[in-house]
Scaffold this motif. Structure first.
Motif, PDB file in Angstrom:
ATOM      1  N   GLU A   1      -3.552  -8.281  -3.862  1.00 28.73           N
ATOM      2  CA  GLU A   1      -2.784  -9.374  -4.295  1.00 28.73           C
ATOM      3  C   GLU A   1      -3.199  -9.731  -5.599  1.00 28.73           C
ATOM      4  O   GLU A   1      -4.118  -9.831  -5.923  1.00 28.73           O
ATOM      5  CB  GLU A   1      -2.972 -10.525  -3.268  1.00 28.73           C
TER       6      GLU A   1
ATOM      7  N   LYS B   1      -4.244 -11.683  -8.762  1.00 30.15           N
ATOM      8  CA  LYS B   1      -4.827 -13.002  -8.848  1.00 30.15           C
ATOM      9  C   LYS B   1      -4.826 -13.364 -10.287  1.00 30.15           C
ATOM     10  O   LYS B   1      -4.347 -12.530 -11.168  1.00 30.15           O
ATOM     11  CB  LYS B   1      -6.245 -12.934  -8.485  1.00 30.15           C
ATOM     12  N   VAL B   2      -4.828 -14.620 -10.733  1.00 30.32           N
ATOM     13  CA  VAL B   2      -4.635 -14.781 -12.159  1.00 30.32           C
ATOM     14  C   VAL B   2      -5.648 -14.272 -13.035  1.00 30.32           C
ATOM     15  O   VAL B   2      -5.331 -13.891 -14.144  1.00 30.32           O
ATOM     16  CB  VAL B   2      -4.825 -16.575 -12.309  1.00 30.32           C
ATOM     17  N   GLU B   3      -6.713 -14.225 -12.404  1.00 31.56           N
ATOM     18  CA  GLU B   3      -7.818 -13.492 -13.255  1.00 31.56           C
ATOM     19  C   GLU B   3      -7.598 -11.924 -13.483  1.00 31.56           C
ATOM     20  O   GLU B   3      -7.953 -11.366 -14.622  1.00 31.56           O
ATOM     21  CB  GLU B   3      -9.147 -13.284 -12.296  1.00 31.56           C
ATOM     22  N   ASP B   4      -6.654 -11.340 -12.798  1.00 29.28           N
ATOM     23  CA  ASP B   4      -6.153  -9.928 -13.173  1.00 29.28           C
ATOM     24  C   ASP B   4      -5.331  -9.776 -14.463  1.00 29.28           C
ATOM     25  O   ASP B   4      -5.416  -8.995 -15.060  1.00 29.28           O
ATOM     26  CB  ASP B   4      -5.330  -9.473 -12.040  1.00 29.28           C
TER      27      ASP B   4
ATOM     28  N   VAL C   1       0.644 -19.290 -10.841  1.00 32.00           N
ATOM     29  CA  VAL C   1       0.400 -18.933  -9.637  1.00 32.00           C
ATOM     30  C   VAL C   1       1.838 -18.614  -8.749  1.00 32.00           C
ATOM     31  O   VAL C   1       1.914 -17.508  -8.109  1.00 32.00           O
ATOM     32  CB  VAL C   1      -0.285 -19.745  -8.796  1.00 32.00           C
TER      33      VAL C   1
ATOM     34  N   ARG D   1       3.537 -15.108  -7.393  1.00 31.57           N
ATOM     35  CA  ARG D   1       3.850 -14.856  -6.136  1.00 31.57           C
ATOM     36  C   ARG D   1       5.453 -14.447  -5.945  1.00 31.57           C
ATOM     37  O   ARG D   1       5.850 -13.470  -5.474  1.00 31.57           O
ATOM     38  CB  ARG D   1       4.101 -16.459  -5.137  1.00 31.57           C
TER      39      ARG D   1
ATOM     40  N   SER E   1       5.437 -10.679  -7.219  1.00 31.97           N
ATOM     41  CA  SER E   1       4.960 -10.046  -5.960  1.00 31.97           C
ATOM     42  C   SER E   1       6.156  -9.808  -5.051  1.00 31.97           C
ATOM     43  O   SER E   1       6.273  -8.604  -4.656  1.00 31.97           O
ATOM     44  CB  SER E   1       3.748 -10.484  -5.597  1.00 31.97           C
TER      45      SER E   1
ATOM     46  N   LYS F   1      -0.392  -2.104  -9.851  1.00 32.04           N
ATOM     47  CA  LYS F   1      -1.009  -3.361 -10.403  1.00 32.04           C
ATOM     48  C   LYS F   1      -0.595  -3.902 -11.665  1.00 32.04           C
ATOM     49  O   LYS F   1      -0.199  -4.946 -12.325  1.00 32.04           O
ATOM     50  CB  LYS F   1      -2.404  -3.586 -10.382  1.00 32.04           C
TER      51      LYS F   1
ATOM     52  N   CYS G   1       1.354  -7.083 -13.485  1.00 28.55           N
ATOM     53  CA  CYS G   1       0.526  -8.051 -14.238  1.00 28.55           C
ATOM     54  C   CYS G   1       1.623  -8.019 -15.559  1.00 28.55           C
ATOM     55  O   CYS G   1       1.943  -9.117 -16.169  1.00 28.55           O
ATOM     56  CB  CYS G   1      -0.735  -7.554 -14.685  1.00 28.55           C
TER      57      CYS G   1
END
Length: 149
Positions: free
Chosen positions: A6, A8-11, A38, A42, A45, A72, A76
């Protein structure tokens, strides 16, 4: 089989300067509005999963927002493209536009079956598939035909 991920914002920090990601997350928020990035993660994704599932040869994870790890970077890049549109003063660079276009091309190759993605460990099973009768034998149910029974 592979564990899907999944985003994440950090990615996103690997694809855009941290200060820019923070601006996308915190700038021009409405009262009681949560982090809009966020929601974008979603949404993108879910779109990627729908594209993957559109090719019946592909499987998807049971996790609602999980995508194959090999997609990924594409995810992003598309997330950042959409997230930047919420702040009118931020414009995508030519490189960002090019990379987002390439991400869409990669996803289209997955849909077309040109790129094989990993099978998730927790793949969705039991999806009903329709059956179409292409031809059939004529049914003969006359007294003469059934006499031997």
């Amino acid at each position: 089989m592979t564990t899907w991920i999944e985003i994440k914002v950090e990615d996103l920090y690997a694809y855009l300067v941290a200060a820019q990601v923070d601006i996308l997350r915190k700038c021009t928020l409405g009262k009681n509005q949560s982090d809009p990035v966020v929601e974008v993660i979603r949404d993108i994704s879910l779109k990627i999963r729908a594209q993957i599932a559109s090719n019946k040869k592909n499987a998807i994870s049971q996790q609602p927002y999980a995508i194959p790890p090999e997609l990924k970077s594409e995810a992003c890049l598309l997330i950042l493209e959409v997230a930047q549109t919420r702040i009118p003063g931020l414009k995508l660079t030519a490189d960002q536009i090019r990379l987002a276009d390439q991400a869409r091309l990669q996803l289209q190759k997955v849909v077309n079956g040109e790129i094989i993605i990993s099978i998730p460990e927790d793949r969705v099973v039991g999806i009903q598939k329709s059956i179409e009768v292409v031809s059939h034998r004529p049914k003969i149910a006359t007294d003469q035909y059934l006499k031997g029974f």
